[in-house]
Design a protein around this motif. Structure first.
Motif, short mmCIF file in Angstrom:
data_model
loop_
_atom_site.label_atom_id
_atom_site.label_comp_id
_atom_site.label_asym_id
_atom_site.label_seq_id
_atom_site.Cartn_x
_atom_site.Cartn_y
_atom_site.Cartn_z
N ASP A 65 6.50 -14.88 -18.04
CA ASP A 65 5.71 -13.70 -18.40
C ASP A 65 5.25 -13.76 -19.85
O ASP A 65 4.09 -13.42 -20.16
N ARG A 66 6.15 -14.19 -20.75
CA ARG A 66 5.77 -14.23 -22.16
C ARG A 66 4.70 -15.29 -22.40
O ARG A 66 3.77 -15.08 -23.19
N LEU A 67 4.80 -16.43 -21.72
CA LEU A 67 3.77 -17.45 -21.86
C LEU A 67 2.43 -16.97 -21.33
O LEU A 67 1.37 -17.25 -21.92
N ARG A 68 2.44 -16.23 -20.22
CA ARG A 68 1.19 -15.69 -19.68
C ARG A 68 0.57 -14.69 -20.65
O ARG A 68 -0.66 -14.64 -20.81
N GLU A 69 1.42 -13.90 -21.32
CA GLU A 69 0.91 -12.96 -22.31
C GLU A 69 0.19 -13.68 -23.44
O GLU A 69 -0.72 -13.14 -24.07
N ARG A 70 0.60 -14.93 -23.69
CA ARG A 70 -0.03 -15.73 -24.76
C ARG A 70 -1.22 -16.53 -24.25
O ARG A 70 -1.77 -17.35 -24.97
N GLY A 71 -1.58 -16.33 -22.99
CA GLY A 71 -2.78 -16.96 -22.45
C GLY A 71 -2.56 -18.23 -21.67
O GLY A 71 -3.53 -18.89 -21.26
N ALA A 72 -1.31 -18.61 -21.41
CA ALA A 72 -1.03 -19.83 -20.66
C ALA A 72 -1.13 -19.58 -19.15
O ALA A 72 -0.94 -18.45 -18.68
N HIS A 73 -1.44 -20.63 -18.41
CA HIS A 73 -1.40 -20.60 -16.95
C HIS A 73 -0.05 -21.19 -16.53
O HIS A 73 0.24 -22.36 -16.82
N VAL A 74 0.77 -20.40 -15.84
CA VAL A 74 2.18 -20.76 -15.67
C VAL A 74 2.52 -20.89 -14.20
O VAL A 74 2.11 -20.08 -13.36
N LEU A 75 3.29 -21.94 -13.90
CA LEU A 75 3.88 -22.14 -12.59
C LEU A 75 5.39 -22.12 -12.76
O LEU A 75 5.94 -22.90 -13.54
N VAL A 76 6.07 -21.24 -12.03
CA VAL A 76 7.53 -21.22 -12.04
C VAL A 76 8.01 -22.11 -10.90
O VAL A 76 7.47 -22.07 -9.80
N ASP A 77 9.01 -22.93 -11.21
CA ASP A 77 9.59 -23.92 -10.29
C ASP A 77 9.25 -23.64 -8.83
O ASP A 77 9.76 -22.72 -8.21
N PRO A 78 8.36 -24.48 -8.23
CA PRO A 78 7.95 -24.22 -6.85
C PRO A 78 8.97 -24.68 -5.81
O PRO A 78 8.77 -24.45 -4.62
N GLY A 79 10.03 -25.36 -6.24
CA GLY A 79 11.03 -25.82 -5.29
C GLY A 79 10.74 -27.24 -4.83
O GLY A 79 9.65 -27.79 -5.05
N PRO A 80 11.70 -27.85 -4.15
CA PRO A 80 11.55 -29.26 -3.74
C PRO A 80 10.45 -29.44 -2.71
O PRO A 80 10.21 -28.59 -1.85
N GLY A 81 9.76 -30.57 -2.84
CA GLY A 81 8.77 -30.94 -1.84
C GLY A 81 7.49 -30.15 -1.88
O GLY A 81 6.69 -30.21 -0.95
N THR A 82 7.25 -29.39 -2.96
CA THR A 82 6.03 -28.58 -3.03
C THR A 82 5.14 -29.09 -4.14
O THR A 82 5.47 -30.01 -4.88
N ASN A 83 3.99 -28.46 -4.26
CA ASN A 83 2.95 -28.92 -5.18
C ASN A 83 3.22 -28.41 -6.59
O ASN A 83 3.42 -27.21 -6.80
N TRP A 84 3.19 -29.32 -7.55
CA TRP A 84 3.41 -28.94 -8.94
C TRP A 84 2.11 -28.63 -9.66
O TRP A 84 2.11 -28.42 -10.89
N ARG A 85 1.00 -28.56 -8.98
CA ARG A 85 -0.28 -28.37 -9.64
C ARG A 85 -0.53 -26.89 -9.97
O ARG A 85 -0.09 -26.00 -9.26
N ILE A 86 -1.26 -26.71 -11.07
CA ILE A 86 -1.64 -25.38 -11.54
C ILE A 86 -3.17 -25.35 -11.59
O ILE A 86 -3.77 -26.14 -12.32
N ASP A 87 -3.77 -24.48 -10.80
CA ASP A 87 -5.23 -24.43 -10.71
C ASP A 87 -5.80 -25.81 -10.37
O ASP A 87 -6.83 -26.23 -10.90
N GLY A 88 -5.09 -26.52 -9.49
CA GLY A 88 -5.57 -27.81 -9.02
C GLY A 88 -5.26 -28.99 -9.92
O GLY A 88 -5.62 -30.12 -9.59
N ARG A 89 -4.60 -28.75 -11.06
CA ARG A 89 -4.30 -29.84 -11.98
C ARG A 89 -2.82 -29.84 -12.33
O ARG A 89 -2.14 -28.82 -12.24
N LEU A 90 -2.33 -31.01 -12.73
CA LEU A 90 -0.94 -31.12 -13.13
C LEU A 90 -0.70 -30.38 -14.44
O LEU A 90 -1.63 -30.17 -15.23
N PRO A 91 0.52 -30.00 -14.70
CA PRO A 91 0.81 -29.26 -15.94
C PRO A 91 0.51 -30.08 -17.19
O PRO A 91 0.59 -31.31 -17.18
N ASP A 92 0.20 -29.36 -18.27
CA ASP A 92 0.11 -29.98 -19.59
C ASP A 92 1.50 -30.11 -20.21
O ASP A 92 1.69 -30.91 -21.13
N GLY A 93 2.41 -29.30 -19.74
CA GLY A 93 3.74 -29.35 -20.31
C GLY A 93 4.76 -28.70 -19.40
O GLY A 93 4.43 -27.97 -18.47
N ILE A 94 6.03 -29.00 -19.70
CA ILE A 94 7.15 -28.47 -18.92
C ILE A 94 8.11 -27.77 -19.87
O ILE A 94 8.53 -28.35 -20.88
#
Length: 719
Positions: A65-94
């Motif tokens: 939530d705090r990262l989203r407040e700062r303008g980041a696009h955030v994915l919270v751990d999607p669980g095993p075997g799922t897609n790690w992409r954010i808006d169709g792209r891999l994360p810039d950071g973890i």
């Protein structure tokens, strides 16, 4: 070339041609305060794609939530075997919140579920991240919960929830990650489990302010660790024939060397161990056969390829045979020498096996050395989760199982055998080994505060052709090796001194130091060879693009304060950057782009030097240049093309360009002016200013080129 140029010191980043073995220095790591970060977040957070994993669900949600407040696009751990992409792209950071729970020493293996999440995220990103050339986009931030002092502050072990030492696993992983993903910025952020409410803001402030690998927040201050030389204490622990020393592992490698040293020097009884039973020469006669017969046995194994047996199985069988043969030879030699060394079977990741071992010993041990370890070097994509977990468990679970079963005994010492792969990061292929060793070191720091006896971790460099090293020559690219006799002398001194805490033994660094590692640790004159690295880091600049062995782009800013020589030269009456300092900067820039095989090279000559003197004039007491360096082989020599562009003007203009040509270290110089160890490469051709350009003038100067007692480069922190 004009005759007024000052001599230029030859860059010396060892390339593997020097001695394989060199003396080491004993180092302790101390907490040192760091400047506080700005209260606002870095602009790069806005729009960044960030994956948040680990921790508790509540903590992960609050950080997201705090990262989203700062303008980041955030994915919270999607669980095993799922897609790690954010808006169709891999994360810039973890942002990895790791294991955010109180430490329970009875719960071994607690790290495994969180670590598997980490491995899944890194596997998803690895291929794309490894190809990234921009230096400021990617990151991996791991949170540890050791109290803010990275486990080194004694009071952190007694207040609140206490430390969670298993976070060291992620610290070691993070410090090794740049070896395989060269442009992944790493940060280990240490805090307390009692201050997780402050963690979201701290994370937002740390992101995109890269430099130091490790930062801790405690007592309202930000800290890191710096190396300081420290001698061991005097011998206060008597050792003799009444002592029984238990060594986990120890049948081969450095474990066997310390076992024999204890038995021979102090007369101790020593029990060395291994996972398997003692091999039977009656069933395997080749175990005690001469070298000719054993070579014939190996040939027979290789002959099984014709029958369809996989080559990997053949290699494994030969390696196992060599290990068994070495173990029997060691025990036979100890018996001949009258040393009281025996062998026992034990898998230290199995607590029941440890219980059985302790009941079989001839009395309780009076000292313990946890030496067991597994190292199977391979790049991360070629390493299975099971292999990764096994490497970590052998060090960490093995330590906990063993320590828990002897902590009530009146031991003289408990020594954990660590590695510089944990403290400084491992080599390519050692992501798991670095994690295992730093996890071990942090566990031992915790144990030293709860045990009635001293608990130490000795973090060694590679020993000279002894131990688990698969490619000894490759290790020399990172650091010189430790002489075996010197290592044993130092080891015995630590044991008899009853050392507590973590001690590292550091030798001169090799050439495999990248820009991220160069600024990952605060500078220390006590580190062997550090002063020789100062010019390399000073001239590194603020790197924006890095393709290892090929390209390096950086912004170089020099001021009169940091380079007093800037007051000594003028162009049309205006202070300017001397061409000699420009050439020195280019020389060091080239040193950051060695060939991929890290061949031993020396700079031989400059070629095709072109300078626009007007573009070197200072603006408000400083000169700012963008430098691009491109490397590759040409006509058998290693060429680095270096181009400078001024950044002060609205339209950047070329300020200079030149070529630095390197030759093999064992080859003769191209001309008599480039003798090995000489002051500078030989220039070919003249400095060529544009027609009608202003001319430089040297004023009587103070003779001081640089004023940079500590590291940091031209705009970084650390070495």
């Amino acid at each position: 070339m004009s005759s007024g140029l000052a001599p230029i010191a030859r860059p010396h980043i060892p390339a593997g041609a020097g001695p394989a073995v060199a003396p080491v220095r004993r180092m302790r790591w101390r907490l040192v305060p760091q400047p506080e970060l700005p209260g606002h977040t870095a602009p790069s957070i806005a729009g960044a794609r960030i994956a948040v994993l680990g921790g508790t669900r509540l903590l992960a949600a609050r950080v997201a939530d705090r990262l989203r407040e700062r303008g980041a696009h955030v994915l919270v751990d999607p669980g095993p075997g799922t897609n790690w992409r954010i808006d169709g792209r891999l994360p810039d950071g973890i942002v990895d919140l790791t294991l955010a729970e109180p430490f329970d020493p009875a719960r071994t293996g607690a790290h495994a579920p969180a670590l598997l999440r980490t491995l899944a995220a890194l596997r998803a990103c690895y291929a794309e991240w490894a190809d990234e050339q921009a230096t400021r986009r990617l990151f991996y931030l791991a949170v540890t919960y050791l109290g803010g002092g990275m486990g080194f502050a004694p009071e952190d072990h007694t207040r609140g929830s206490g430390p969670q030492p298993l976070g060291g696993i992620w610290a070691g992983l993070a410090k090794t990650l740049h070896r395989e993903i060269p442009n992944c910025n790493t940060r280990i952020l240490d805090t307390s489990l009692d201050e997780t409410d402050l963690l979201p803001d701290r994370i937002c402030r740390e992101l995109y302010r890269w430099g130091l690998f490790e930062a801790g927040h405690r007592g309202g201050r930000r800290h890191t660790m710096r190396a300081e030389a420290a001698d061991p204490g005097p011998p206060v622990v008597p050792l003799g024939s009444d002592d029984l020393v238990l060594v986990s592992g120890g049948g081969r490698g450095i474990g066997w060397r310390i076992a024999t040293a204890l038995a021979r020097t102090h007369g101790c009884r020593v029990v060395v161990t291994g996972r398997g039973p003692l091999p039977d020469p009656a069933a395997k006669p080749w175990l005690t056969a001469d070298e000719q017969a054993f070579t014939a046995y190996e040939r027979r194994l290789w002959g099984l390829r014709a029958e369809g047996r996989p080559i990997t199985e053949i290699r494994a069988a030969i390696a196992a045979a060599r290990r068994e043969r070495e173990l029997l030879a060691h025990l036979a030699a100890a018996h001949r020498d009258g040393l009281h060394i025996t062998y026992a079977t034990c898998d230290f990741t199995d607590p029941d096996a440890i219980d059985r071992l302790l009941t079989q010993l001839d009395g309780p041990p009076t000292a313990v050395i946890h030496n067991a370890g597994v190292d199977t070097p391979a790049r991360f994509p070629k390493k299975t989760d099971e292999e990764f977990l096994r490497t970590v468990a052998t060090k960490t679970d093995g330590f906990l199982h063993l320590f828990q079963r002897v902590r009530a005994l009146p031991l003289k010492f408990f020594c954990a055998v660590g590695s510089l792969t944990g403290r400084l990061g491992g080599m390519v292929g050692q992501l798991d080994y670095g994690a295992a060793n730093e996890g071990l070191a942090r566990l031992a720091l915790w144990a030293d505060h709860v045990a009635p006896f001293p608990v130490m971790t000795l973090c060694w460099p590679t020993w000279d052709r002894v131990g688990m090293v698969a490619n000894f020559e490759a290790t020399l690219r990172y650091m010189t090796a430790l002489d075996v006799d010197e290592g044993l002398r130092l080891w015995l001194a630590e044991l008899t001194a009853g050392t507590r805490g973590e001690v590292t033994y550091v030798g001169p660094f090799g050439r495999a130091i990248g820009p991220l590692q160069a600024v990952g640790y605060p500078g220390s004159d006590d580190l062997p060879g550090y002063r020789g690295l100062i010019p390399a880091i000073f001239h590194l600049g603020d790197v924006s693009v890095h393709a290892p062995h090929h390209d390096l782009t950086a912004r170089v800013v020099l001021t009169r304060e940091r380079a007093p020589v800037l007051a000594d030269f003028e162009v049309d009456g205006t202070p300017a950057l001397p061409v000699s300092l420009l050439l020195e900067n280019a020389l060091w820039a080239a040193a950051w782009l060695p060939p991929e095989d890290l061949a031993a090279l020396v700079p031989d000559r400059f070629e095709d030097i072109r300078v626009n003197f007007a573009a070197l004039r200072l603006d408000a007491g400083a000169v700012s240049l963008e430098r691009t360096a491109t490397a590759g082989y040409a006509d058998g020599d290693w060429h680095v093309e270096v181009v400078y562009r001024s950044t002060g003007a609205a339209v950047p203009r070329e300020a200079a360009r030149l070529r630095v040509v390197h030759r093999a270290a064992n080859a003769p110089p191209t001309t008599s002016g480039a003798e090995p160890g000489g002051a500078a490469p030989t220039p070919r051709g003249a400095v060529r200013p544009p027609a009608g350009a202003p001319q430089p003038h040297r004023r009587r100067g103070r003779g001081m080129a640089l004023n940079n007692g500590r590291g940091g480069g031209c705009g970084g922190e650390g070495w």
